[in-house]
Scaffold this active site. Structure first.
Site, PDB file in Angstrom:
ATOM      1  N   HIS A  84       2.831  -2.935   5.424  1.00  0.00           N
ATOM      2  CA  HIS A  84       2.128  -4.120   4.920  1.00  0.00           C
ATOM      3  C   HIS A  84       2.907  -5.403   5.190  1.00  0.00           C
ATOM      4  CE1 HIS A  84       4.233  -3.540   0.902  1.00  0.00           C
ATOM      5  NE2 HIS A  84       4.163  -4.849   0.888  1.00  0.00           N
ATOM      6  N   ASP A 220       3.987   3.712   4.309  1.00  0.00           N
ATOM      7  CA  ASP A 220       4.018   2.252   4.437  1.00  0.00           C
ATOM      8  C   ASP A 220       5.274   1.777   5.192  1.00  0.00           C
ATOM      9  OD1 ASP A 220       3.654  -0.447   4.133  1.00  0.00           O
ATOM     10  OD2 ASP A 220       3.189  -0.364   1.995  1.00  0.00           O
ATOM     11  N   SER A 648       9.431  -5.851  -0.887  1.00  0.00           N
ATOM     12  CA  SER A 648       8.733  -4.943   0.015  1.00  0.00           C
ATOM     13  C   SER A 648       9.526  -4.761   1.298  1.00  0.00           C
ATOM     14  CB  SER A 648       7.357  -5.494   0.371  1.00  0.00           C
ATOM     15  OG  SER A 648       6.485  -5.308  -0.700  1.00  0.00           O
TER      16      SER A 648
HETATM   17  N1  ARG Z   1       1.359  -3.902  -3.618  1.00  0.00           N
HETATM   18  C1  ARG Z   1       2.183  -4.052  -2.468  1.00  0.00           C
HETATM   19  C2  ARG Z   1       3.109  -5.231  -2.614  1.00  0.00           C
HETATM   20  O1  ARG Z   1       2.780  -6.213  -3.242  1.00  0.00           O
HETATM   21  C3  ARG Z   1       1.387  -4.302  -1.237  1.00  0.00           C
HETATM   22  C4  ARG Z   1       0.632  -3.139  -0.792  1.00  0.00           C
HETATM   23  C5  ARG Z   1      -0.286  -3.477   0.358  1.00  0.00           C
HETATM   24  N2  ARG Z   1      -1.318  -2.471   0.403  1.00  0.00           N
HETATM   25  C6  ARG Z   1      -2.604  -2.697   0.086  1.00  0.00           C
HETATM   26  N3  ARG Z   1      -3.420  -1.683  -0.014  1.00  0.00           N
HETATM   27  N4  ARG Z   1      -3.077  -3.911  -0.102  1.00  0.00           N
HETATM   28  O2  ARG Z   1       4.167  -5.255  -2.049  1.00  0.00           O
END
Ligand code: ARG
Length: 713
Positions: A84, A220, A648
């Protein structure tokens, strides 16, 4: 009674700081955390984590494209981050014919690696404390504006002194709400290329349904490479650039881990608000976040309608859709968690205790802090609602594009021919950039939906919007009709139209362009504050600074750490389960397996489809050297590290500093974590590095990438 109080004081004294809570500065590890970390299983010395004299762990940690974290995992500049985090670059490199987002991509060698338009990594060189230097220039008689001006003048000097003639980027930031200051020295590399990515059906498996949720089964990750000139210096993209030889790269562990094993994370957490007062939390829950959630969903619904119809539109809007959807779910999760855990109430208790402390002799400076803060929030509830609707409206591209081009075009039109010719290339580039991948029917629809929402739900809306809302009866239809005409009468309706206009311009028409007028109306409103509001802000800033200062004086034995603000931090804790959950097939609820992934498989579904090859590997149990000693293929796992957005892509490291995973998410139950850390609830969701290596090797057949790594078996 006396003894009771004494034992309370002693208890406060000997209670260890929550091991898992805290985003610590690397330069403070030795003094604040090292003994604790050692007890929990760290085998490195502080110097091996952070040193300014020789290479250390910190040299392998980079900020990725300003918003994420990544790590260097080979001596040829290989960079590992989340899928991501690479998403925007991968989408940009994809076309309907060569759709890497959908199908994945694996470079067979360096020359096949793909350069996205702009992608950077930032290395951390060193940091230092400049609190004394800056604070000595300030005094209590200053207004907040005078204070800020003085601070900024000194910051400019500090930056100048440390950037070594432009070699480094220096950033001075305030911590503890303006009570401390540190500077950070960075080195930026702008030639970063895509090496490999799994398809979205792996990298984003579970989509928005599983986002922010555990049990999780997402691969991911994505891989990039940093390029430098032949001397290892940063260089803009060039064929003659070579893979960077980094100062340090991580060793990757194939050994796995068990529950309660030490785990630490280094990275760039974006923002926390752990000092946020009760009034601010209540304001967010009741006013700001509901507006944010509603407006996000409004944009998402319109975008989705167009994205489902056309693959190119889908690719062009994928990244911005994902960004909105991510925080749409996050903010709703925060509303729920903050309500459920009564976070505002518990903060309010702390504030009562603070008020009591502040009314003691000697603490007069703090006596007015809580009343000022509470008063501020009471007065600004409606403003915060308004600002949230308006900022989501301003995220629609056609709300800001005319404004952004407007001033430059007006300036251009005033120049003589020679000067215009000189300005032309920059203006063309700006126009190309702003119209890149834009789809006007979608933009018009989104703008209509957002204008309707804003004009019906917010108070004191921008004047032109208020007038139009009355004329258009505040309906969807009304706004759509208005915008149909406005777009038709605007030079901004398309890039071609704008270019044709510039070939034969007329300043008078331009000045009255309906989209330019609208855009200026919105941005002017966004920046506008009454004198009274400015005074509120001024008083709040001072009170909040004193609150943080006072709370630290009130609790002198507590170990504090500053809120996240996109500076490098370390958090440490352990691998740890959540209570058993029947949705998780694993024996213990701290990891998930490929079996669990396959159990979620829904052929053809937009979120839960899986590539056939992965299912084949699962059925043959062809896990190679990547299976756990218990036979399963690990996918994701949990730690109690304290992270937030921006972390992330951060490496999860074992006690030896070896890579065991990549952090990529948090759990929905812990969404209050932004303002309060709860060690029972809060978990960090990570991709097991063995799953990453399995996918590279067995799924993608990219064994040459595995060969680059330094493996610990
Ligand atoms: N929740 C994750 C973050 O803020 C991002 C994940 C992205 N994936 C998604 N399905 N939108 O780092």
């Amino acid at each position: 009674m006396k003894n009771f109080i004494l034992s309370l004081i002693l208890a406060a004294f000997v209670l260890p700081a929550q091991a898992d809570e805290g985003m610590w500065f690397l330069m403070h590890i030795e003094r604040l955390n090292y003994r604790d970390m050692q007890k929990m299983g760290l085998q490195l010395t502080p110097d091996e984590i952070y040193s300014v004299n020789h290479s250390s762990l910190k040299d392998a940690i980079v900020q990725f494209n300003r918003g994420c974290t990544a790590e260097i995992i080979s001596d040829t500049g290989l960079v590992l981050t989340n899928h991501h985090c690479g998403y925007d670059a991968i989408a940009e490199l994809s076309t309907a014919e060569n759709d890497y987002l959908t199908n994945g991509f694996w470079a067979g060698n360096n020359s096949e690696e793909l350069k996205p338009k702009s992608l950077s990594v930032r290395f951390f060189v060193r940091m230092d404390d400049v609190s004394k230097r800056i604070l000595s220039l300030l005094n209590d008689g200053m207004t907040e504006a005078e204070r800020e001006a003085t601070i900024n003048r000194e910051i400019a000097k500090i930056e100048q002194e440390n950037n070594e003639g432009g070699k480094y980027t220096v950033s001075v930031k305030s911590f503890y709400s303006g009570n401390e200051f540190y500077y950070f020295v960075y080195q930026d590399y702008n030639d970063v290329r895509l090496v490999g990515t799994p398809p979205a059906s792996i990298g984003k498996f579970g989509g928005d349904t599983d986002n922010w949720e555990w049990p999780r089964h997402t691969g991911d990750f994505s891989l990039f490479r940093v390029y430098a000139d032949k001397d290892g210096n940063p260089a803009e993209y060039s064929e003659s650039n070579v893979p960077l030889k980094p100062k340090y790269h991580l060793t990757t562990s194939l050994k796995g881990f068990e529950e309660n094993d030490f785990a630490m994370i280094l990275g760039y957490p974006g923002r926390t608000n752990r000092w946020m007062p009760a009034g601010g939390i209540a304001q967010n829950v009741e006013f700001a976040y509901p507006a944010y959630v509603e407006a996000s969903k409004t944009s998402m619904d319109v975008m989705k309608k167009y994205m489902d119809k056309d693959q190119q539109v889908k690719l062009d809007y994928a990244s911005s859709y994902a960004g909105i959807a991510n925080y749409w779910k996050n903010r709703q999760g925060m509303i729920d968690a903050l309500k459920q855990h009564k976070t505002a109430e518990s903060k309010s208790k702390d504030e009562k205790a603070f008020q009591k402390w502040a009314s003691k002799k000697g603490n007069e400076k703090y006596a007015n802090v809580i009343p000022v803060i509470n008063g501020y929030y009471k007065k600004t509830n409606e403003i915060s609602r308004h600002n949230n609707y308006l900022s989501l409206l301003l995220r629609t591209r056609m709300a800001t594009l005319p404004y952004r081009l407007g001033n430059d075009i007006e300036y251009y039109l005033q120049q003589n021919e020679a000067k215009q010719a000189e300005l032309q290339p920059k203006l063309d580039a700006e126009i190309n950039d702003l119209y890149e991948g834009i789809y006007i029917p979608l933009e018009k629809d989104i703008l209509a939906a957002q204008l309707k929402l804003y004009s019906t739900k917010a108070e004191n809306v921008a004047p032109m919007v208020a007038k139009l809302a009355t004329e258009n009866n505040k309906t969807d239809m009304g706004w759509n009709n208005y915008l149909d005409t406005a777009f038709k009468n605007s030079v901004f309706e398309s890039k071609e139209k704008l270019e044709a206009f510039l070939a034969n311009p007329d300043a008078e028409t331009f000045k009255n362009d309906p989209l330019l007028l609208l855009s200026r109306d919105l941005l002017t409103r966004y920046r506008y504050k009454t004198e009274e509001e400015k005074q509120w802000d001024n008083d709040y800033d001072r009170a909040f600074r004193l609150l943080v200062q006072g709370m630290r004086l009130q609790n002198p034995d507590k170990k504090y750490y500053p809120d996240a603000n996109s500076t490098l931090r370390l958090t440490y804790g352990k691998v740890i389960a959540l209570p058993a959950d029947k949705r998780n097939d694993a024996n213990k609820n701290y990891y998930t397996t490929l079996k669990g992934t396959v159990a979620k498989y829904q052929p053809g579904d937009a979120e839960f489809d899986m590539p056939k090859k992965l299912i084949d590997l699962y059925e043959k149990k062809d896990f190679g050297q990547y299976a756990d000693k218990d036979g399963y293929l690990p996918v994701n796992f949990l730690t109690d590290n304290d992270i937030t957005g921006g972390n992330s892509g951060s490496p999860v490291l074992n006690g030896k500093g070896e890579l065991i995973g990549i952090a990529f998410d948090g759990n929905i139950e812990a969404m209050a974590g932004d303002v309060i850390f709860d060690d029972q609830l809060q978990r960090c969701i990570n991709v097991d590095i063995r799953y990453v290596l399995f996918l590279i090797d067995k799924y993608a057949g990219a064994g040459h990438i595995i060969d680059e790594l330094t493996l610990a078996k």
